[in-house]
Design a protein around this motif. Structure first.
Motif, PDB file in Angstrom:
ATOM      1  N   ALA A 174       0.853  -1.181   0.000  1.00 16.56           N
ATOM      2  CA  ALA A 174       0.000   0.000   0.000  1.00 16.56           C
ATOM      3  C   ALA A 174       0.894   1.237   0.000  1.00 16.56           C
ATOM      4  CB  ALA A 174      -0.920  -0.007   1.221  1.00 16.56           C
ATOM      5  N   VAL A 175       0.573   2.191  -0.851  1.00 17.18           N
ATOM      6  CA  VAL A 175       1.362   3.420  -0.971  1.00 17.18           C
ATOM      7  C   VAL A 175       0.434   4.606  -0.721  1.00 17.18           C
ATOM      8  CG1 VAL A 175       2.770   4.856  -2.496  1.00 17.18           C
ATOM      9  CG2 VAL A 175       2.954   2.347  -2.607  1.00 17.18           C
ATOM     10  N   ALA A 176       0.778   5.417   0.281  1.00 18.68           N
ATOM     11  CA  ALA A 176      -0.040   6.587   0.653  1.00 18.68           C
ATOM     12  C   ALA A 176       0.787   7.846   0.405  1.00 18.68           C
ATOM     13  CB  ALA A 176      -0.460   6.487   2.115  1.00 18.68           C
ATOM     14  N   PRO A 177       0.594   8.528  -0.723  1.00 21.95           N
ATOM     15  CA  PRO A 177       1.463   9.655  -1.085  1.00 21.95           C
ATOM     16  C   PRO A 177       1.047  11.000  -0.508  1.00 21.95           C
ATOM     17  CG  PRO A 177      -0.041   9.206  -2.881  1.00 21.95           C
ATOM     18  CD  PRO A 177      -0.338   8.178  -1.810  1.00 21.95           C
ATOM     19  N   VAL A 209      -3.464   4.489  -1.861  1.00 22.28           N
ATOM     20  CA  VAL A 209      -4.540   4.786  -0.918  1.00 22.28           C
ATOM     21  C   VAL A 209      -4.487   6.252  -0.504  1.00 22.28           C
ATOM     22  CG1 VAL A 209      -4.657   2.421  -0.042  1.00 22.28           C
ATOM     23  CG2 VAL A 209      -3.135   4.068   1.071  1.00 22.28           C
ATOM     24  N   GLY A 210      -5.633   6.754  -0.071  1.00 20.45           N
ATOM     25  CA  GLY A 210      -5.731   8.140   0.383  1.00 20.45           C
ATOM     26  C   GLY A 210      -7.114   8.692   0.130  1.00 20.45           C
ATOM     27  N   GLY A 211      -7.309   9.950   0.478  1.00 23.82           N
ATOM     28  CA  GLY A 211      -8.600  10.604   0.304  1.00 23.82           C
ATOM     29  C   GLY A 211      -8.750  11.235  -1.069  1.00 23.82           C
ATOM     30  N   ILE A 217      -2.615  14.647  -6.490  1.00 22.28           N
ATOM     31  CA  ILE A 217      -1.194  14.345  -6.664  1.00 22.28           C
ATOM     32  C   ILE A 217      -1.063  13.547  -7.962  1.00 22.28           C
ATOM     33  CG2 ILE A 217       0.835  13.223  -5.667  1.00 22.28           C
ATOM     34  CD1 ILE A 217      -0.562  13.462  -2.921  1.00 22.28           C
ATOM     35  N   GLU A 218      -0.583  14.190  -9.002  1.00 18.36           N
ATOM     36  CA  GLU A 218      -0.513  13.556 -10.317  1.00 18.36           C
ATOM     37  C   GLU A 218       0.693  12.634 -10.403  1.00 18.36           C
ATOM     38  OE1 GLU A 218      -0.600  16.585 -13.270  1.00 18.36           O
ATOM     39  OE2 GLU A 218      -2.564  17.346 -12.678  1.00 18.36           O
ATOM     40  N   LEU A 219       0.417  11.358 -10.569  1.00 18.13           N
ATOM     41  CA  LEU A 219       1.461  10.350 -10.664  1.00 18.13           C
ATOM     42  C   LEU A 219       1.446   9.743 -12.067  1.00 18.13           C
ATOM     43  CD1 LEU A 219       0.885   8.603  -7.212  1.00 18.13           C
ATOM     44  CD2 LEU A 219       2.721  10.201  -7.796  1.00 18.13           C
ATOM     45  N   LYS A 220       2.572   9.806 -12.744  1.00 17.63           N
ATOM     46  CA  LYS A 220       2.663   9.287 -14.105  1.00 17.63           C
ATOM     47  C   LYS A 220       2.488   7.773 -14.148  1.00 17.63           C
ATOM     48  CE  LYS A 220       5.781  12.978 -15.627  1.00 17.63           C
ATOM     49  NZ  LYS A 220       7.140  13.309 -16.140  1.00 17.63           N
ATOM     50  N   LEU A 228      -6.887   3.548  -5.489  1.00 21.13           N
ATOM     51  CA  LEU A 228      -8.107   3.620  -4.680  1.00 21.13           C
ATOM     52  C   LEU A 228      -8.213   4.950  -3.934  1.00 21.13           C
ATOM     53  CD1 LEU A 228      -8.228  -0.001  -3.186  1.00 21.13           C
ATOM     54  CD2 LEU A 228      -9.360   0.888  -5.240  1.00 21.13           C
ATOM     55  N   ARG A 229      -7.407   5.928  -4.313  1.00 18.77           N
ATOM     56  CA  ARG A 229      -7.487   7.236  -3.650  1.00 18.77           C
ATOM     57  C   ARG A 229      -8.870   7.845  -3.874  1.00 18.77           C
ATOM     58  NH1 ARG A 229      -2.588  10.268  -6.358  1.00 18.77           N
ATOM     59  NH2 ARG A 229      -3.375   9.022  -8.118  1.00 18.77           N
TER      60      ARG A 229
END
Length: 344
Positions: A174-177, A209-211, A217-220, A228-229
């Motif tokens: 799980a990655v929460a940026p 994951v996140g709200g 947050i733009e991720l390429k 699932l943000r």
């Protein structure tokens, strides 16, 4: 006896108060426990079997301003509370405790409005937040942990996501940026590189994951993960983290939600903040990734909209390669023989 707990801070703070809820229940086994918090806090605390009722104080919405404050205070008096524990150190919470009519009002000595308390607890900067709160009831250090209770509905929701994306026996990262503060966020290009590297591993699924705000947050490389943000509730997030093998996160609320569960190894990236503030992961399987020896750390208890010195070394010097190696090690993956086809 009716006991009220007041805490209207951030989600992570609410999660870290759940060991205190258990300690209060142990000390006053015949009391009914009530908890006043924000709508987000209420969503996280739902299903906690120790809390008789969650009282929602929407301080930024319908309860904003003096009218909402006094409406809430009037409601609190109806419960005839004997004791109120005021965990939030802000003036509004102190006044809510006072106007609740409780005979006993307990809070930190450094809180705004502490003159309204009947008992003050010394705020210990040298303790983890969980242990700081346990001082209210002389709770035993190490005995209590974060408790979050996903419901059967949450389990079903995540089962459906797992089935949709073909998740069976894969390792879950799980990655929460996200974070409320810019300087507490590891650079998005670093998260991009980490996702790309993790995507090269066999038998690994990456879940972002996140709200809803974290979707900004733009991720390429977000297409290389299950994004699932903004698509799950806080209790759904808890169920995801419960099933995850590793959580990579900034110094933000997922640290503390993930700490409720035994399985995830938590890799927490700390930039402007430091471990000594007492908000590190509280489960046993964790590491704090930071750049030690920077004279400018910490630059504040929370964070800033931009680096005060302009260089942002506290985050930029934590390279994706380092975080990737930590994650791969915890997944017990040998990088030389488990990479996918490099062209994939």
């Amino acid at each position: 006896m009716n006991i009220l707990i007041i805490h209207t801070a951030f989600i992570g703070d609410i999660a870290l108060s759940t060991p205190f809820v258990r300690a209060v229940s142990d000390k006053y086994p015949d009391a009914d426990l009530y908890y006043l918090t924000t709508p987000a806090g209420a969503a996280l605390l739902q299903n906690n079997p120790l809390i008789k009722e969650i009282i929602v104080f929407d301080k930024k919405g319908k309860d904003k301003g003096l009218k909402g404050f006094f409406k809430t205070a009037k409601l609190l008096r109806k419960y005839k509370f004997h004791t109120v524990f005021i965990l939030h150190r802000y003036l509004r919470s102190s006044f809510l405790g006072y106007f609740s009519g409780a005979k006993e009002r307990i809070g930190f000595d450094v809180a705004s409005g502490s003159f309204l308390y009947t008992k003050k607890i010394k705020y210990r900067k040298d303790l983890h937040e969980i242990d700081r709160l346990l001082k209210f009831v002389d709770g035993e250090t190490g005995k209590y942990k974060v408790e979050i209770y996903p419901s059967d509905i949450n389990v079903g929701n995540i089962d459906a996501i797992w089935q949709k994306h073909g998740i069976k026996d894969q390792k879950i990262v799980a990655v929460a940026p996200g974070s409320k503060w810019f300087t507490k966020m590891w650079p998005k290009e670093y998260f991009d590189e980490l996702i790309n590297k993790l995507n090269g591993l066999k038998n690994v699924k990456i879940i972002l994951v996140g709200g809803k705000e974290d979707k900004e947050i733009e991720l390429k490389n977000e297409s290389k993960a299950i994004d699932l943000r903004g698509a799950t509730s806080l209790s759904d997030l808890a169920e995801i983290l419960k099933r995850s093998d590793v959580l990579v996160t900034n110094d933000s609320s997922p640290i503390h939600i993930g700490s409720a569960f035994e399985k995830p190894f938590i890799a927490a990236i700390f930039g402007p903040t430091v471990k000594e503030f007492g908000f590190t992961p509280s489960n046993k399987k964790n590491t704090v990734i930071e750049i030690e020896g920077l004279e400018c750390r910490p630059c504040g208890i929370h964070g800033h909209d931009k680096c005060p010195l302009g260089h942002f070394k506290c985050m930029r010097e934590i390279l994706p390669e380092k975080v990737f190696e930590i994650v791969a090690d915890k997944l017990e993956i040998k990088l030389d023989n488990t990479l996918k086809n490099p062209e994939e």
